[in-house]
Design a protein around this motif. Structure first.
Motif, PDB file in Angstrom:
ATOM      1  N   GLY A 162       0.822  -1.206   0.000  1.00  0.00           N
ATOM      2  CA  GLY A 162       0.000   0.000   0.000  1.00  0.00           C
ATOM      3  C   GLY A 162       0.858   1.258   0.000  1.00  0.00           C
ATOM      4  O   GLY A 162       0.581   2.214  -0.727  1.00  0.00           O
ATOM      5  N   ILE A 163       1.905   1.240   0.813  1.00  0.00           N
ATOM      6  CA  ILE A 163       2.839   2.384   0.858  1.00  0.00           C
ATOM      7  C   ILE A 163       3.502   2.576  -0.501  1.00  0.00           C
ATOM      8  O   ILE A 163       3.620   3.704  -0.995  1.00  0.00           O
ATOM      9  CB  ILE A 163       3.888   2.172   1.977  1.00  0.00           C
ATOM     10  N   VAL A 164       3.916   1.481  -1.125  1.00  0.00           N
ATOM     11  CA  VAL A 164       4.551   1.569  -2.443  1.00  0.00           C
ATOM     12  C   VAL A 164       3.580   2.151  -3.467  1.00  0.00           C
ATOM     13  O   VAL A 164       3.962   2.995  -4.283  1.00  0.00           O
ATOM     14  CB  VAL A 164       5.065   0.179  -2.903  1.00  0.00           C
ATOM     15  N   GLY A 165       2.325   1.734  -3.415  1.00  0.00           N
ATOM     16  CA  GLY A 165       1.325   2.262  -4.351  1.00  0.00           C
ATOM     17  C   GLY A 165       1.153   3.768  -4.238  1.00  0.00           C
ATOM     18  O   GLY A 165       1.106   4.478  -5.246  1.00  0.00           O
ATOM     19  N   ILE A 166       1.100   4.256  -3.006  1.00  0.00           N
ATOM     20  CA  ILE A 166       0.990   5.704  -2.780  1.00  0.00           C
ATOM     21  C   ILE A 166       2.238   6.410  -3.307  1.00  0.00           C
ATOM     22  O   ILE A 166       2.150   7.459  -3.961  1.00  0.00           O
ATOM     23  CB  ILE A 166       0.780   6.008  -1.280  1.00  0.00           C
ATOM     24  N   ALA A 167       3.393   5.818  -3.048  1.00  0.00           N
ATOM     25  CA  ALA A 167       4.652   6.435  -3.471  1.00  0.00           C
ATOM     26  C   ALA A 167       4.763   6.509  -4.991  1.00  0.00           C
ATOM     27  O   ALA A 167       5.172   7.535  -5.544  1.00  0.00           O
ATOM     28  CB  ALA A 167       5.827   5.646  -2.889  1.00  0.00           C
ATOM     29  N   ILE A 168       4.390   5.431  -5.668  1.00  0.00           N
ATOM     30  CA  ILE A 168       4.469   5.432  -7.136  1.00  0.00           C
ATOM     31  C   ILE A 168       3.505   6.461  -7.707  1.00  0.00           C
ATOM     32  O   ILE A 168       3.841   7.165  -8.664  1.00  0.00           O
ATOM     33  CB  ILE A 168       4.227   4.021  -7.695  1.00  0.00           C
ATOM     34  N   THR A 169       2.336   6.579  -7.132  1.00  0.00           N
ATOM     35  CA  THR A 169       1.380   7.599  -7.578  1.00  0.00           C
ATOM     36  C   THR A 169       2.010   8.984  -7.475  1.00  0.00           C
ATOM     37  O   THR A 169       1.852   9.820  -8.371  1.00  0.00           O
ATOM     38  CB  THR A 169       0.093   7.528  -6.731  1.00  0.00           C
ATOM     39  N   THR A 170       2.752   9.222  -6.412  1.00  0.00           N
ATOM     40  CA  THR A 170       3.413  10.518  -6.210  1.00  0.00           C
ATOM     41  C   THR A 170       4.423  10.812  -7.320  1.00  0.00           C
ATOM     42  O   THR A 170       4.607  11.972  -7.695  1.00  0.00           O
ATOM     43  CB  THR A 170       4.103  10.543  -4.829  1.00  0.00           C
ATOM     44  N   LEU A 171       5.078   9.773  -7.853  1.00  0.00           N
ATOM     45  CA  LEU A 171       6.053   9.986  -8.931  1.00  0.00           C
ATOM     46  C   LEU A 171       5.407  10.582 -10.183  1.00  0.00           C
ATOM     47  O   LEU A 171       6.083  11.235 -10.983  1.00  0.00           O
ATOM     48  CB  LEU A 171       6.756   8.677  -9.294  1.00  0.00           C
ATOM     49  N   PHE A 172       4.108  10.379 -10.353  1.00  0.00           N
ATOM     50  CA  PHE A 172       3.394  10.909 -11.522  1.00  0.00           C
ATOM     51  C   PHE A 172       2.958  12.357 -11.337  1.00  0.00           C
ATOM     52  O   PHE A 172       2.618  13.023 -12.313  1.00  0.00           O
ATOM     53  CB  PHE A 172       2.144  10.056 -11.819  1.00  0.00           C
ATOM     54  N   LEU A 173       2.955  12.835 -10.101  1.00  0.00           N
ATOM     55  CA  LEU A 173       2.414  14.164  -9.813  1.00  0.00           C
ATOM     56  C   LEU A 173       3.427  15.264 -10.100  1.00  0.00           C
ATOM     57  O   LEU A 173       4.640  15.054  -9.959  1.00  0.00           O
ATOM     58  CB  LEU A 173       1.982  14.230  -8.341  1.00  0.00           C
ATOM     59  N   PRO A 174       2.942  16.450 -10.455  1.00  0.00           N
ATOM     60  CA  PRO A 174       3.840  17.586 -10.666  1.00  0.00           C
ATOM     61  C   PRO A 174       4.209  18.226  -9.323  1.00  0.00           C
ATOM     62  O   PRO A 174       3.694  19.280  -8.950  1.00  0.00           O
ATOM     63  CB  PRO A 174       3.017  18.525 -11.548  1.00  0.00           C
TER      64      PRO A 174
ATOM     65  N   ILE B 125      14.792   0.902 -22.130  1.00  0.00           N
ATOM     66  CA  ILE B 125      13.610   1.759 -22.309  1.00  0.00           C
ATOM     67  C   ILE B 125      13.993   3.236 -22.183  1.00  0.00           C
ATOM     68  O   ILE B 125      13.582   4.067 -22.993  1.00  0.00           O
ATOM     69  CB  ILE B 125      12.510   1.391 -21.291  1.00  0.00           C
ATOM     70  N   ALA B 126      14.800   3.561 -21.180  1.00  0.00           N
ATOM     71  CA  ALA B 126      15.220   4.952 -20.974  1.00  0.00           C
ATOM     72  C   ALA B 126      16.019   5.459 -22.168  1.00  0.00           C
ATOM     73  O   ALA B 126      15.863   6.619 -22.578  1.00  0.00           O
ATOM     74  CB  ALA B 126      16.037   5.076 -19.692  1.00  0.00           C
ATOM     75  N   GLU B 127      16.856   4.594 -22.717  1.00  0.00           N
ATOM     76  CA  GLU B 127      17.667   4.991 -23.870  1.00  0.00           C
ATOM     77  C   GLU B 127      16.818   5.155 -25.128  1.00  0.00           C
ATOM     78  O   GLU B 127      16.987   6.112 -25.877  1.00  0.00           O
ATOM     79  CB  GLU B 127      18.757   3.944 -24.109  1.00  0.00           C
ATOM     80  N   LYS B 128      15.896   4.234 -25.344  1.00  0.00           N
ATOM     81  CA  LYS B 128      15.098   4.243 -26.580  1.00  0.00           C
ATOM     82  C   LYS B 128      13.915   5.201 -26.512  1.00  0.00           C
ATOM     83  O   LYS B 128      13.515   5.769 -27.521  1.00  0.00           O
ATOM     84  CB  LYS B 128      14.575   2.836 -26.891  1.00  0.00           C
ATOM     85  N   ILE B 129      13.341   5.362 -25.312  1.00  0.00           N
ATOM     86  CA  ILE B 129      12.147   6.208 -25.174  1.00  0.00           C
ATOM     87  C   ILE B 129      12.508   7.472 -24.394  1.00  0.00           C
ATOM     88  O   ILE B 129      12.645   8.532 -24.967  1.00  0.00           O
ATOM     89  CB  ILE B 129      10.991   5.435 -24.501  1.00  0.00           C
ATOM     90  N   SER B 130      12.640   7.320 -23.069  1.00  0.00           N
ATOM     91  CA  SER B 130      12.986   8.466 -22.221  1.00  0.00           C
ATOM     92  C   SER B 130      13.111   8.005 -20.776  1.00  0.00           C
ATOM     93  O   SER B 130      12.425   7.078 -20.349  1.00  0.00           O
ATOM     94  CB  SER B 130      11.895   9.541 -22.317  1.00  0.00           C
ATOM     95  N   ILE B 131      13.943   8.693 -20.024  1.00  0.00           N
ATOM     96  CA  ILE B 131      14.052   8.442 -18.584  1.00  0.00           C
ATOM     97  C   ILE B 131      12.738   8.807 -17.890  1.00  0.00           C
ATOM     98  O   ILE B 131      12.443   8.328 -16.802  1.00  0.00           O
ATOM     99  CB  ILE B 131      15.250   9.214 -17.971  1.00  0.00           C
ATOM    100  N   LYS B 132      11.928   9.615 -18.560  1.00  0.00           N
ATOM    101  CA  LYS B 132      10.629  10.006 -18.000  1.00  0.00           C
ATOM    102  C   LYS B 132       9.670   8.821 -17.895  1.00  0.00           C
ATOM    103  O   LYS B 132       8.629   8.924 -17.253  1.00  0.00           O
ATOM    104  CB  LYS B 132      10.004  11.129 -18.828  1.00  0.00           C
ATOM    105  N   ALA B 133      10.035   7.697 -18.492  1.00  0.00           N
ATOM    106  CA  ALA B 133       9.206   6.490 -18.402  1.00  0.00           C
ATOM    107  C   ALA B 133       9.355   5.796 -17.044  1.00  0.00           C
ATOM    108  O   ALA B 133       8.645   4.832 -16.772  1.00  0.00           O
ATOM    109  CB  ALA B 133       9.570   5.524 -19.525  1.00  0.00           C
ATOM    110  N   PHE B 134      10.233   6.304 -16.199  1.00  0.00           N
ATOM    111  CA  PHE B 134      10.497   5.662 -14.909  1.00  0.00           C
ATOM    112  C   PHE B 134       9.233   5.421 -14.081  1.00  0.00           C
ATOM    113  O   PHE B 134       9.023   4.298 -13.600  1.00  0.00           O
ATOM    114  CB  PHE B 134      11.526   6.490 -14.118  1.00  0.00           C
ATOM    115  N   PRO B 135       8.354   6.406 -13.893  1.00  0.00           N
ATOM    116  CA  PRO B 135       7.143   6.137 -13.107  1.00  0.00           C
ATOM    117  C   PRO B 135       6.249   5.059 -13.731  1.00  0.00           C
ATOM    118  O   PRO B 135       5.668   4.234 -13.022  1.00  0.00           O
ATOM    119  CB  PRO B 135       6.415   7.487 -13.054  1.00  0.00           C
ATOM    120  N   VAL B 136       6.152   5.047 -15.049  1.00  0.00           N
ATOM    121  CA  VAL B 136       5.337   4.039 -15.726  1.00  0.00           C
ATOM    122  C   VAL B 136       5.948   2.656 -15.516  1.00  0.00           C
ATOM    123  O   VAL B 136       5.237   1.680 -15.245  1.00  0.00           O
ATOM    124  CB  VAL B 136       5.195   4.363 -17.237  1.00  0.00           C
ATOM    125  N   TYR B 137       7.259   2.569 -15.614  1.00  0.00           N
ATOM    126  CA  TYR B 137       7.944   1.297 -15.401  1.00  0.00           C
ATOM    127  C   TYR B 137       7.767   0.843 -13.949  1.00  0.00           C
ATOM    128  O   TYR B 137       7.500  -0.333 -13.697  1.00  0.00           O
ATOM    129  CB  TYR B 137       9.427   1.437 -15.757  1.00  0.00           C
TER     130      TYR B 137
END
Length: 172
Positions: free
Chosen positions: A60-72, A134-146
């Motif tokens: 549950g804590i991890v889920g909240i944390a990953i959600t935070t990675l998507f926020l501005p 993925i970071a090399e081919k797409i973007s490091i910004k894919a980190f939260p999605v990954y």
């Protein structure tokens, strides 16, 4: 997930969030503090909670944390999110390993734990490397999605493990 955050957390903070390299390195050190704290707190919580409950709370804590990675939010908040990923993930592997003899019996547990360790080490080798590609081919910004994808895999695989383990225990 543990080693992907370890290997790519600072790069994500620099490449996607604009953090200075030294600041990102300091922030990612909080991630390791989170893992350590999660495992320490888990040891104390095992006196009052079932390991399965600790795993669910951690996820549950991890889920909240990953959600935070998507926020501005500011980079420091994303650093706190990395800490929380460590905190939530910290207790999962030790508790899952601890449950193996309970679910599968002492006679089978050594070989099952060996398989868990082998898969863990294989994952450490492969999963962060896949994100590097993925970071090399797409973007490091894919980190939260990954991270979210890894989270989904962890939730599903843990549910399957617990379900199979419960059936094995009930059939014994």
């Amino acid at each position: 997930m543990e080693f992907t955050c370890n290997h790519w957390g600072a790069t994500f903070l620099v490449g996607s969030e604009g953090a200075a390299k030294d600041v990102a390195a300091e922030i990612v050190s909080l991630y390791f503090l989170g893992i350590t704290s999660g495992r320490l707190v888990s040891g104390f919580l095992n006196k009052i909670l079932k390991p399965q409950t600790i795993i669910v709370i951690g996820y549950g804590i991890v889920g909240i944390a990953i959600t935070t990675l998507f926020l501005p939010v500011p980079v420091t908040v994303k650093g706190v999110a990395l800490f929380m990923i460590g905190l939530g993930n910290g207790p999962s592997f030790p508790n899952l390993t601890y449950l193996t003899p309970h679910y599968f019996g002492k006679s089978a547990s050594q070989s099952i734990i060996s398989s868990q360790m082998a898969m863990c080490n294989l994952g450490i080798l492969i999963i962060p490397t896949i994100f590097g590609i993925i970071a090399e081919k797409i973007s490091i910004k894919a980190f939260p999605v990954y991270a979210l994808t890894l989270y989904a895999v962890i939730i599903i695989s843990t549910a399957i493990y617990m379900n199979c383990a419960e059936r094995n225990k009930n059939n014994a």
